[in-house]
Design an enzyme around this catalytic site. Structure first.
Site, PDB file in Angstrom:
ATOM      1  N   ARG A 165     -59.268 -15.285 109.834  1.00 27.43           N
ATOM      2  CA  ARG A 165     -60.651 -16.068 110.546  1.00 27.43           C
ATOM      3  C   ARG A 165     -60.513 -16.880 111.109  1.00 27.43           C
ATOM      4  O   ARG A 165     -59.217 -17.632 111.777  1.00 27.43           O
ATOM      5  CB  ARG A 165     -60.151 -17.209 108.629  1.00 27.43           C
ATOM      6  CG  ARG A 165     -59.072 -17.893 108.351  1.00 27.43           C
ATOM      7  CD  ARG A 165     -58.989 -17.569 107.204  1.00 27.43           C
ATOM      8  NE  ARG A 165     -57.150 -18.094 106.390  1.00 27.43           N
ATOM      9  CZ  ARG A 165     -56.212 -17.368 106.639  1.00 27.43           C
ATOM     10  NH1 ARG A 165     -56.483 -16.049 106.535  1.00 27.43           N
ATOM     11  NH2 ARG A 165     -55.704 -17.867 105.881  1.00 27.43           N
ATOM     12  N   CYS A 181     -59.834 -39.624 109.156  1.00 22.44           N
ATOM     13  CA  CYS A 181     -60.344 -38.141 110.059  1.00 22.44           C
ATOM     14  C   CYS A 181     -59.368 -37.025 110.516  1.00 22.44           C
ATOM     15  O   CYS A 181     -58.804 -37.892 111.316  1.00 22.44           O
ATOM     16  CB  CYS A 181     -62.067 -38.144 110.482  1.00 22.44           C
ATOM     17  SG  CYS A 181     -62.372 -37.143 111.178  1.00 22.44           S
ATOM     18  N   ASP A 379     -50.411 -30.017 106.164  1.00 17.38           N
ATOM     19  CA  ASP A 379     -50.916 -28.777 107.231  1.00 17.38           C
ATOM     20  C   ASP A 379     -49.968 -29.326 108.341  1.00 17.38           C
ATOM     21  O   ASP A 379     -49.743 -30.473 109.286  1.00 17.38           O
ATOM     22  CB  ASP A 379     -51.982 -29.333 107.719  1.00 17.38           C
ATOM     23  CG  ASP A 379     -53.014 -27.967 108.050  1.00 17.38           C
ATOM     24  OD1 ASP A 379     -52.297 -27.131 109.119  1.00 17.38           O
ATOM     25  OD2 ASP A 379     -54.526 -28.226 108.059  1.00 17.38           O
ATOM     26  N   LYS A 386     -51.317 -24.415 106.740  1.00 19.78           N
ATOM     27  CA  LYS A 386     -50.977 -24.940 105.045  1.00 19.78           C
ATOM     28  C   LYS A 386     -50.227 -24.768 104.497  1.00 19.78           C
ATOM     29  O   LYS A 386     -49.702 -23.172 104.094  1.00 19.78           O
ATOM     30  CB  LYS A 386     -52.756 -24.805 104.145  1.00 19.78           C
ATOM     31  CG  LYS A 386     -53.777 -25.031 105.101  1.00 19.78           C
ATOM     32  CD  LYS A 386     -55.037 -25.256 104.271  1.00 19.78           C
ATOM     33  CE  LYS A 386     -56.073 -25.723 104.984  1.00 19.78           C
ATOM     34  NZ  LYS A 386     -56.372 -24.316 106.662  1.00 19.78           N
TER      35      LYS A 386
END
Length: 461
Positions: A165, A181, A379, A386
């Site tokens: 992915r 963020c 993470d 993860k």
């Protein structure tokens, strides 16, 4: 990079944004508080558990404008002057806002601003979107790129860290900016780096790498794109035969539910299988408007999962998190992840302990439906991916049996698979006991050999 986000990075001047025929009064109590703490949620009907965010000072804005996502973007609060006209700030907040343009821009939609308790400096909504002075000070262990994305970027804007992915960073802008963020280095255009996604090169890379079966669109927020621009990207990806399904990571349904239009949903449903991960941190964010937006997505056949970030003073409390996951299920959203806050520069004041996250999972598992229990992950800094973190339920393990505990702390024995026939009496390889064991006795009953116990934990003697 350029996006078609109306209003650009900084929105429009305060004089234009607030020229709505309203004479702003001195700071006063929040005009339309959303209070979920007054009594247990169980005493309300489902509809009553999702109050509207209201209009606040924008009460005279025509419905056509208020419900227009582009109007919401054009009228975001983006400056110290505009914010101080709407609410009293603490000295720490005032300093943080004044420096926001040098780190991570501030932007708050009128809709989301109405969830802030302007008289509570500890408001959990306020902590997520209003900058603080602490952001300008980095702890020694904090990093600009804690997830190591830049090191796994074969093409600008495309991260290939896992085998099958990729993460496609399609924009660097959001409807509002979370103060924790992970990508503050590139998001909002005010950080130390700039995102220059090469769309054609990224699409070609995915097309050439047949091992890629899952593409996650993120950024920034992909739903800031117009329907036409987003569809252009989705259609190119869907045309690649080995791409099995698409995902969109977004906080738009929370910050800007007006964006989830019937037209957007009709377009998205053409590209199934398409999944969406939304980002909600506190039950106060789960309003009537958000529930309606998620309902439109769910009705379009889009499976929804939620990702929360564990934040000090926001959701680092088992009761708050339980309330959130219950509301998510009522919105047809599956609680998916709780993230330990990444060690991003300037976020130490929002981070809580890993033990607190484990405590929250322990308070959920077995005490509410399994669908409501997300996976708690870290993470791993530097690009390790993860790593699931949770309470220890395996107390001992050898080649004959596994000693486990349940959510009540009761201890049980389960037989490990082996080729020996079931014995007629107790002993190694016996079926599990029909009653719980005491922990000490259970652990002592676990047999070991010189070859070890087959478990990564401490070897049992």
């Amino acid at each position: 990079m350029q996006t078609d986000e109306p209003g650009g990075q900084w929105g429009i001047p305060r004089a234009d944004a607030l020229a709505l025929g309203v004479n702003l009064p001195p700071p006063s109590p929040h005009p339309n508080p959303v209070n979920l703490e007054s009594s247990p949620l169980e005493s309300f009907s489902i509809d009553e558990q999702f109050p509207s965010a209201g209009r606040g000072i924008w009460a005279r804005v025509p419905d056509a404008d208020w419900n227009d996502w582009r109007w919401q973007l054009r009228n975001r609060i983006t400056s110290l002057e505009a914010l101080e006209a709407l609410m009293p700030l603490t000295p720490t907040e005032r300093e943080g806002v004044s420096h926001a343009g040098h780190h991570l821009a501030m932007a708050i939609t009128p809709y989301f601003f109405n969830l802030i308790d302007v008289n509570d400096p500890n408001c959990p909504i306020r902590a997520q979107v209003i900058p603080r002075a602490e952001e300008m000070v980095a702890a020694p262990w904090e990093m600009a790129d804690p997830c190591g994305e830049d090191e796994h970027m074969p093409v600008p804007g495309l991260v290939h860290r896992y085998p099958d992915r990729v993460l496609f960073l399609v924009t660097d802008r959001c409807a509002a900016y979370c103060r924790y963020c992970t990508r503050s280095r590139v998001v909002s255009g005010a950080g130390e780096q700039h995102l220059h996604t090469e769309f054609d090169a990224a699409i070609n890379y995915i097309r050439e790498h047949t091992e890629v079966r899952d593409v996650l669109l993120s950024g920034g927020d992909p739903l800031l794109f117009s329907d036409e621009r987003l569809e252009h990207v989705l259609s190119q990806l869907r045309a690649i035969k080995h791409v099995e399904f698409l995902r969109i990571g977004t906080r738009i349904p929370i910050f800007l539910p007006q964006r989830i239009t019937p037209e957007l949903c009709a377009m998205l449903r053409k590209y199934h299988p398409l999944w969406m991960s939304i980002h909600t941190n506190h039950p106060k964010e789960a309003t009537h408007e958000v529930r309606e937006a998620c309902g439109r997505l769910a009705d379009a056949g889009i499976p929804l999962g939620n990702q929360s970030v564990l934040l000090r003073g926001v959701n680092d409390d088992a009761a708050v998190m339980k309330k959130l996951v219950h509301k998510l299920l009522m919105m047809r959203v599956r609680p998916y992840y709780i993230y330990q806050c990444d060690p991003v520069k300037g976020t130490h004041h929002l981070r809580t302990t890993v033990s607190k996250g484990i405590e929250i999972i322990e308070a959920l598992r077995g005490h509410t439906t399994g669908y409501a229990v997300p996976q708690y992950v870290i993470d791993a800094p530097g690009g390790g991916g993860k790593v699931p973190i949770g309470p220890e339920y395996v107390l001992a393990h050898d080649k004959q049996r596994v000693i486990i505990r349940n959510y009540e702390g009761k201890v049980f024995e389960y037989p490990e698979l082996n080729d020996a026939p079931t014995p007629a009496k107790s002993g190694p390889g016996a079926p599990p006991l029909t009653r719980p064991l005491g922990a000490e006795a259970a652990v002592k009953s676990c047999c070991t050999t010189q070859e070890g116990n087959g478990h990564d934990g401490p070897t049992l003697d």
